[in-house]
Enzyme design. Structure first.
Site, PDB file in Angstrom:
ATOM      1  N   CYS A 258      -2.132   3.171  18.008  1.00 55.78           N
ATOM      2  CA  CYS A 258      -1.484   3.045  19.297  1.00 55.78           C
ATOM      3  C   CYS A 258      -2.525   2.591  20.318  1.00 55.78           C
ATOM      4  O   CYS A 258      -3.704   2.480  20.022  1.00 55.78           O
ATOM      5  CB  CYS A 258      -0.921   4.379  19.704  1.00 55.78           C
ATOM      6  SG  CYS A 258      -0.055   5.209  18.365  1.00 55.78           S
TER       7      CYS A 258
ATOM      8  N   ARG B 256      -2.778  -4.809  18.649  1.00 54.38           N
ATOM      9  CA  ARG B 256      -2.924  -3.677  17.727  1.00 54.38           C
ATOM     10  C   ARG B 256      -1.607  -3.319  17.044  1.00 54.38           C
ATOM     11  O   ARG B 256      -1.588  -2.547  16.099  1.00 54.38           O
ATOM     12  CB  ARG B 256      -3.408  -2.445  18.500  1.00 54.38           C
ATOM     13  CG  ARG B 256      -4.785  -2.623  19.094  1.00 54.38           C
ATOM     14  CD  ARG B 256      -5.033  -1.606  20.185  1.00 54.38           C
ATOM     15  NE  ARG B 256      -5.127  -0.260  19.664  1.00 54.38           N
ATOM     16  CZ  ARG B 256      -6.259   0.405  19.524  1.00 54.38           C
ATOM     17  NH1 ARG B 256      -7.380  -0.158  19.866  1.00 54.38           N
ATOM     18  NH2 ARG B 256      -6.270   1.621  19.060  1.00 54.38           N
TER      19      ARG B 256
ATOM     20  N   TRP C 198       2.633   3.273  17.907  1.00 53.19           N
ATOM     21  CA  TRP C 198       2.902   2.821  16.543  1.00 53.19           C
ATOM     22  C   TRP C 198       3.330   4.093  15.827  1.00 53.19           C
ATOM     23  O   TRP C 198       2.526   5.005  15.636  1.00 53.19           O
ATOM     24  CB  TRP C 198       1.630   2.224  15.947  1.00 53.19           C
ATOM     25  CG  TRP C 198       1.653   2.011  14.478  1.00 53.19           C
ATOM     26  CD1 TRP C 198       1.335   2.926  13.506  1.00 53.19           C
ATOM     27  CD2 TRP C 198       2.002   0.818  13.787  1.00 53.19           C
ATOM     28  NE1 TRP C 198       1.461   2.351  12.267  1.00 53.19           N
ATOM     29  CE2 TRP C 198       1.868   1.068  12.403  1.00 53.19           C
ATOM     30  CE3 TRP C 198       2.418  -0.458  14.196  1.00 53.19           C
ATOM     31  CZ2 TRP C 198       2.127   0.098  11.443  1.00 53.19           C
ATOM     32  CZ3 TRP C 198       2.664  -1.417  13.222  1.00 53.19           C
ATOM     33  CH2 TRP C 198       2.526  -1.132  11.862  1.00 53.19           C
TER      34      TRP C 198
ATOM     35  N   ASN D 113      -3.420   8.976  20.991  1.00 56.54           N
ATOM     36  CA  ASN D 113      -3.644   8.174  19.779  1.00 56.54           C
ATOM     37  C   ASN D 113      -4.201   9.110  18.732  1.00 56.54           C
ATOM     38  O   ASN D 113      -5.040   9.958  19.045  1.00 56.54           O
ATOM     39  CB  ASN D 113      -4.697   7.091  20.014  1.00 56.54           C
ATOM     40  CG  ASN D 113      -4.156   5.924  20.793  1.00 56.54           C
ATOM     41  OD1 ASN D 113      -2.982   5.912  21.182  1.00 56.54           O
ATOM     42  ND2 ASN D 113      -4.994   4.946  21.036  1.00 56.54           N
ATOM     43  N   GLY D 114      -3.787   8.912  17.473  1.00 56.76           N
ATOM     44  CA  GLY D 114      -4.325   9.736  16.394  1.00 56.76           C
ATOM     45  C   GLY D 114      -3.240  10.584  15.771  1.00 56.76           C
ATOM     46  O   GLY D 114      -2.048  10.347  15.985  1.00 56.76           O
TER      47      GLY D 114
ATOM     48  N   GLU E 111      -7.019  -6.802  -8.131  1.00 55.14           N
ATOM     49  CA  GLU E 111      -7.096  -6.849  -6.670  1.00 55.14           C
ATOM     50  C   GLU E 111      -8.309  -7.662  -6.212  1.00 55.14           C
ATOM     51  O   GLU E 111      -8.220  -8.453  -5.266  1.00 55.14           O
ATOM     52  CB  GLU E 111      -7.129  -5.420  -6.105  1.00 55.14           C
ATOM     53  CG  GLU E 111      -7.262  -5.329  -4.598  1.00 55.14           C
ATOM     54  CD  GLU E 111      -6.135  -5.973  -3.817  1.00 55.14           C
ATOM     55  OE1 GLU E 111      -5.147  -6.422  -4.426  1.00 55.14           O
ATOM     56  OE2 GLU E 111      -6.244  -6.064  -2.577  1.00 55.14           O
TER      57      GLU E 111
ATOM     58  N   LYS F 278      -7.885 -10.941  -3.835  1.00 54.60           N
ATOM     59  CA  LYS F 278      -8.572 -11.029  -2.533  1.00 54.60           C
ATOM     60  C   LYS F 278      -9.341 -12.339  -2.443  1.00 54.60           C
ATOM     61  O   LYS F 278      -9.274 -13.046  -1.450  1.00 54.60           O
ATOM     62  CB  LYS F 278      -9.577  -9.885  -2.337  1.00 54.60           C
ATOM     63  CG  LYS F 278      -9.109  -8.546  -1.867  1.00 54.60           C
ATOM     64  CD  LYS F 278      -8.626  -8.429  -0.462  1.00 54.60           C
ATOM     65  CE  LYS F 278      -7.210  -8.832  -0.300  1.00 54.60           C
ATOM     66  NZ  LYS F 278      -6.152  -7.930  -0.616  1.00 54.60           N
TER      67      LYS F 278
ATOM     68  N   GLU G 264      -6.992 -15.608  -2.404  1.00 56.15           N
ATOM     69  CA  GLU G 264      -6.106 -15.816  -1.259  1.00 56.15           C
ATOM     70  C   GLU G 264      -6.857 -16.222   0.010  1.00 56.15           C
ATOM     71  O   GLU G 264      -6.314 -16.944   0.826  1.00 56.15           O
ATOM     72  CB  GLU G 264      -5.205 -14.601  -1.004  1.00 56.15           C
ATOM     73  CG  GLU G 264      -5.903 -13.367  -0.509  1.00 56.15           C
ATOM     74  CD  GLU G 264      -4.948 -12.212  -0.237  1.00 56.15           C
ATOM     75  OE1 GLU G 264      -3.823 -12.438   0.215  1.00 56.15           O
ATOM     76  OE2 GLU G 264      -5.363 -11.059  -0.474  1.00 56.15           O
TER      77      GLU G 264
ATOM     78  N   HIS H 258      -9.089 -13.619 -26.541  1.00 54.63           N
ATOM     79  CA  HIS H 258      -7.852 -14.181 -27.097  1.00 54.63           C
ATOM     80  C   HIS H 258      -7.475 -15.488 -26.406  1.00 54.63           C
ATOM     81  O   HIS H 258      -6.310 -15.877 -26.422  1.00 54.63           O
ATOM     82  CB  HIS H 258      -6.731 -13.142 -27.009  1.00 54.63           C
ATOM     83  CG  HIS H 258      -7.036 -11.925 -27.825  1.00 54.63           C
ATOM     84  ND1 HIS H 258      -6.991 -11.918 -29.201  1.00 54.63           N
ATOM     85  CD2 HIS H 258      -7.480 -10.683 -27.471  1.00 54.63           C
ATOM     86  CE1 HIS H 258      -7.347 -10.732 -29.654  1.00 54.63           C
ATOM     87  NE2 HIS H 258      -7.662  -9.961 -28.613  1.00 54.63           N
TER      88      HIS H 258
HETATM   89  C1  F6R Z   1      -2.548  -9.509  -0.404  1.00 56.72           C
HETATM   90  C2  F6R Z   1      -1.382  -8.967   0.270  1.00 56.72           C
HETATM   91  C3  F6R Z   1      -0.084  -9.106  -0.389  1.00 56.72           C
HETATM   92  C4  F6R Z   1       0.816  -7.884  -0.128  1.00 56.72           C
HETATM   93  C5  F6R Z   1       2.224  -8.151  -0.665  1.00 56.72           C
HETATM   94  C6  F6R Z   1       3.138  -6.960  -0.444  1.00 56.72           C
HETATM   95  O1  F6R Z   1      -3.715  -9.290   0.341  1.00 56.72           O
HETATM   96  O2  F6R Z   1      -1.475  -8.454   1.353  1.00 56.72           O
HETATM   97  O3  F6R Z   1      -0.206  -9.319  -1.756  1.00 56.72           O
HETATM   98  O4  F6R Z   1       0.246  -6.765  -0.719  1.00 56.72           O
HETATM   99  O5  F6R Z   1       2.769  -9.273  -0.038  1.00 56.72           O
HETATM  100  O6  F6R Z   1       3.295  -6.712   0.916  1.00 56.72           O
HETATM  101  P1  F6R Z   1       3.849  -5.325   1.434  1.00 56.72           P
HETATM  102  O7  F6R Z   1       2.854  -4.295   1.080  1.00 56.72           O
HETATM  103  O8  F6R Z   1       4.026  -5.510   2.914  1.00 56.72           O
HETATM  104  O9  F6R Z   1       5.157  -5.094   0.732  1.00 56.72           O
END
Ligand code: F6R
Length: 608
Positions: free
Chosen positions: A2, A27, A75, A101-102, A481, A485, A488, A504
């Protein structure tokens, strides 16, 4: 996450507060509100949705005369986004107004305590507890009441407070949630983040944990938790507004990576008490948990990688079968779901089209659904039978980092809960696991400190054509993952492979100098993965290994080794992913890519 703004001075407060809130819009928020004090009474206005609604409702603040006030963008965490849950919150007499906030972790206990004393609550928020608790302790001295409240509340907070019998003054305090004081020409300000005050001043004080402040038009005083006066140094902000929004970080992704210790803490700590796990929102007894025979974890992208990790954790720790599935596959597969199955849908946004469709498919088949979601009040949060929030705050960078970390934590907690209810683990083991979980925030912090080394390493790979990530078991999930990362945000082709599967077919792609990132955190699989490392390095691969502290054997076969601190083998994803996130980030920066908004991608994928 927030936003807080407060002002006291010679100008009209409301327009300054609205302007400050606008600077914190980045934010993310779902509702907003402000309280303005004209010396006689405190008036409040709140609105759901964009700030524009609040501005229109108050005629850009003109209909709220007064020269001091506090304001907030919310938020949602405790309670849906609504007018009644929006801040500020007050005591019954409306003589104390609070923005927060928090997360107040022990708010339920305090709420029951105050309710027993006759306090009536209007909202579902944890913040309202603070307003009533201040009222309970208030005896004319705001600092005294605030320090008493600080001794009672647990969790994180930045608070801005108005007291009706202290006109022209605003009060603030923080613990584990940022807060600054701006020293202006025509008045002084508080804010949760620097951009909110930059239009008025570049002179700021950074409030440290458990410090309090009292502001008037001319004076700013600081106190410690004992109520004693303390001195603080004024700093000058040199950044521009754009940089300030990112809290001094070059990109939102870097900022969000650095927020992971907090995100992990916020998702974890409110659910741990007396060495046990409490997921009250689940509303399930141990008998009901025991009645579940199989779990399906369904999600997209990075969220599905946390689901894949959780599959390993649930199956080993709680001995319950888990199917980890991609939402886009699950929804069209006519999945076989049985009466005693539980379908868990994981989503940061809560709006991902495939995940939402998967949830609806599961509901249509009559099985119980649980959403693990970050955005309160989102479609998945509303439609799932049960909801467990990850408290990561808004994530702005398209590539997820902190929400990913929070999703892992939520699932670890669920797995412990299930394992305990199913009598697979006892109190002692639970206590050991919680001890390791509680260490994660500091351990993540430590790994983030190593970013300089990772940047130097990443700079060598900005021209890479292909990168491979390999691992077994949980390490395979981490590899998935790490690979996502990298591709993308840097547009470098990368693939994740279960290390044993390489030979394989994929191993034919390994050439002289190909980078292979090997994740080796599962002790019982060390030898197996090391053999795979030898296979690729003997074909010319350059091997980056991420492994546990002490596993120095790896240095004999890998070219570059990153160690993660000691933790339970169930939780290594939370640590091993940090250097991989940093690596992707620095490769992307080195290549000059648009880190926060990579091409062809959207933050929330609301279409198929
Ligand atoms: C990759 C990424 C996406 C989301 C995916 C699901 O960095 O952010 O692969 O993890 O689009 O999104 P949510 O979690 O919003 O359903």
């Amino acid at each position: 996450m927030c936003g807080i703004v407060g002002y006291t001075g010679t100008g009209q407060a409301a327009p300054i507060l609205l302007d400050g809130l606008a600077k914190l819009e980045y934010r993310g928020y779902d509702s907003a509100g402000l309280a303005v004090f004209d010396g006689k009474k405190i008036t409040m206005q709140k609105a759901v949705g964009r700030l524009k609604v609040l501005s229109e409702q108050t005629h850009d603040g003109e209909m709220m005369p007064g020269t001091s006030g506090i304001a907030h963008t919310r938020w949602a965490t405790h309670g849906a986004p609504s007018r009644i849950n929006a801040h500020p919150h007050s005591n019954v007499e409306r003589s104390i107004s609070v923005v927060h906030n928090g997360i107040i972790e022990n708010y339920l206990k305090l709420r029951n305590y105050l309710a027993a004393k006759g306090y009536v609550f209007e909202s579902e928020t944890d913040t309202e507890v603070v307003a009533h608790l201040l009222d309970y302790y208030y005896n004319g001295d705001p600092i005294e009441a605030m320090t008493k409240v600080m001794h009672r509340v647990e969790g994180s907070y930045a608070l801005g407070i108005l007291f009706l019998d202290h006109p022209g003054e605003i009060y603030a305090v923080r613990k584990d949630s940022p807060l600054i004081v701006g020293k202006g020409k025509d008045g002084n300000l508080i804010a949760s983040d620097v951009p909110a005050v930059l239009k008025y001043t570049r002179q700021v004080y950074f409030i440290q944990n458990e410090e309090l402040t009292r502001l008037t038009e001319k004076d700013i005083c600081f106190y410690n938790v004992e109520g004693e006066t303390i001195n603080k140094e004024l700093s000058t902000i040199e950044w521009d507004v754009d940089a300030a929004e990112k809290g001094g970080y070059e990109h939102f992704m870097l900022k969000e990576m650095h927020e992971q210790p907090k995100t992990v803490r916020d998702t974890l700590m409110p659910r741990i008490r007396d060495n046990d796990v409490y997921i009250e929102e689940l509303g399930m007894s141990d008998d009901e948990i025991r009645a579940i025979h199989r779990i399906h974890i369904v999600a997209c992208g990075s969220a599905s990688h946390t689901g894949m990790t959780a599959k390993y954790v649930f199956e080993e720790m709680a001995r319950i079968p888990v199917v980890a599935d991609l939402a886009s596959e699950f929804r069209y597969r006519d999945p076989i779901l049985e009466k005693n199955d539980l379908v868990i849908i994981i989503s940061q946004s809560g709006e991902t089209a495939d995940s939402l469709a998967a949830l609806r498919e599961a509901k249509k088949k009559g099985v119980m659904t649980l959403g693990i979601v970050n955005v309160v009040g989102s479609s998945i949060a509303r439609e799932a039978d049960k909801i467990m929030y990850t408290w990561a705050g808004p994530e702005i960078a398209v590539a997820t980092t902190k929400a990913y970390s929070a999703q892992l934590i939520a699932q670890y907690l669920l797995a412990i809960k299930f394992a305990e209810a199913r009598n697979i683990i006892g109190k002692e083991e639970v206590a050991e696991l919680l001890k390791d979980l509680k260490k994660l925030p500091d351990q993540i912090e430590l790994l983030l400190h190593n970013k300089g080394n990772i940047q130097r390493f990443a700079n060598r790979y900005i021209a890479a054509k292909d990168v491979f990530f390999i691992g077994r078991g949980i390490d395979y999930a981490i590899s998935l993952e790490g690979s996502l990362k990298l591709k993308e945000i840097s547009y470098i082709h990368s693939e994740a492979y279960a290390a044993g599967e390489l030979k394989h077919g994929t191993i034919s792609l390994i050439e002289d100098g190909t980078l292979v990132a090997a994740v080796i955190t599962q002790e019982k699989l060390y030898k197996k993965t090391i053999s795979n490392v030898v296979e690729v390095s003997s074909r010319g691969a350059f091997v980056l290994a991420v492994t546990n502290e002490g596993n120095t054997e790896v240095e004999k076969v890998a070219d570059y080794v990153i160690y993660i601190p000691e933790t339970s083998h169930y939780f290594t994803n939370s640590l091993a992913i940090i250097p991989l996130q940093l690596f992707s980030y620095y490769v992307s920066v080195g290549k000059g890519c648009d880190v926060d908004k990579p091409r062809n991608l959207a933050k929330s994928v609301t279409v198929e």
